[in-house]
Design an enzyme around this catalytic site. Structure first.
Site, short mmCIF file in Angstrom:
data_model
loop_
_atom_site.label_atom_id
_atom_site.label_comp_id
_atom_site.label_asym_id
_atom_site.label_seq_id
_atom_site.Cartn_x
_atom_site.Cartn_y
_atom_site.Cartn_z
N GLU A 41 0.83 -1.21 0.00
CA GLU A 41 0.00 0.00 0.00
C GLU A 41 0.86 1.26 0.00
OE1 GLU A 41 -2.85 -0.51 3.20
OE2 GLU A 41 -3.97 -1.97 1.99
N GLU A 96 -1.54 -10.02 -6.26
CA GLU A 96 -1.51 -10.80 -7.50
C GLU A 96 -0.62 -10.12 -8.54
OE1 GLU A 96 -4.02 -9.72 -5.77
OE2 GLU A 96 -5.84 -10.92 -6.03
N1 THU Z 1 -5.92 -6.34 -2.61
C1 THU Z 1 -5.10 -7.27 -3.18
O1 THU Z 1 -3.91 -7.36 -2.85
N2 THU Z 1 -5.61 -8.07 -4.15
C2 THU Z 1 -6.90 -8.03 -4.59
O2 THU Z 1 -7.24 -8.72 -5.54
C3 THU Z 1 -7.87 -7.18 -3.91
C4 THU Z 1 -7.31 -6.18 -2.98
C5 THU Z 1 -5.37 -5.45 -1.59
C6 THU Z 1 -5.28 -4.02 -2.01
C7 THU Z 1 -5.34 -3.29 -0.69
O3 THU Z 1 -4.02 -3.21 -0.17
C8 THU Z 1 -6.14 -4.21 0.20
O4 THU Z 1 -6.20 -5.46 -0.45
C9 THU Z 1 -7.54 -3.72 0.49
O5 THU Z 1 -8.20 -3.44 -0.68
#
Ligand code: THU
Length: 130
Positions: A43, A54
């Site tokens: 993030e 992913e």
């Molecule tokens: N997130 C992922 O890593 N993969 C996904 O397919 C959906 C969301 C993460 C992004 C963010 O850091 C957190 O999950 C909340 O949305």
């Protein structure tokens, strides 16, 4: 193989940097060479710059010279791990390097695993100008 990918996705989740959402995700991709690459969500204080697990895993694989994803496992959750669906952007990026039969494993633990195909999760995918 799905248990192995699930365990690696769970381990990669431990490297997630998610101080804003608290939602940690790990992913593991099996590639055409037989090698497995992992990634976690990273993030950013500027939220929109966040990279999903992913895409971290897929970009790591492609950066290492891979050109095909044969299977992917995803492990995510806020406190505990639960079945976590890939977001739309990650489905589209996966479709660039995987065919519609590519298994997408959702791991709640090393043994609790749901299986879909990319075609089920992204039907009628945009494939660009061919
Ligand atoms: N997130 C992922 O890593 N993969 C996904 O397919 C959906 C969301 C993460 C992004 C963010 O850091 C957190 O999950 C909340 O949305």
């Amino acid at each position: 193989m799905k248990e192995k990918l699930a365990k690696l996705a769970l381990a990669a989740r431990g490297n997630a940097y998610a101080p804003y959402s608290g939602f940690k995700v790990g992913a593991a991709v099996l590639c055409g060479s037989g090698k497995i690459y992992t990634g976690a969500n990273i993030e950013n204080a500027s939220y929109g710059l966040t990279n999903c697990a992913e895409r971290s895993a897929i970009f790591s694989a492609m950066s290492a010279g891979e050109c095909k994803v044969c299977a992917i496992a995803i492990a995510g959750g806020k406190d505990e791990c639960d079945y976590t669906m890939p977001c739309g952007a990650c489905r589209q990026v996966l479709s660039e390097f995987a065919d519609e039969n590519c298994p997408v494993y959702l791991a709640k633990s090393g043994t609790e695993i749901k299986a879909y195909t990319l075609g089920e999760l992204l039907p009628y995918a945009f494939g660009g100008i061919k």
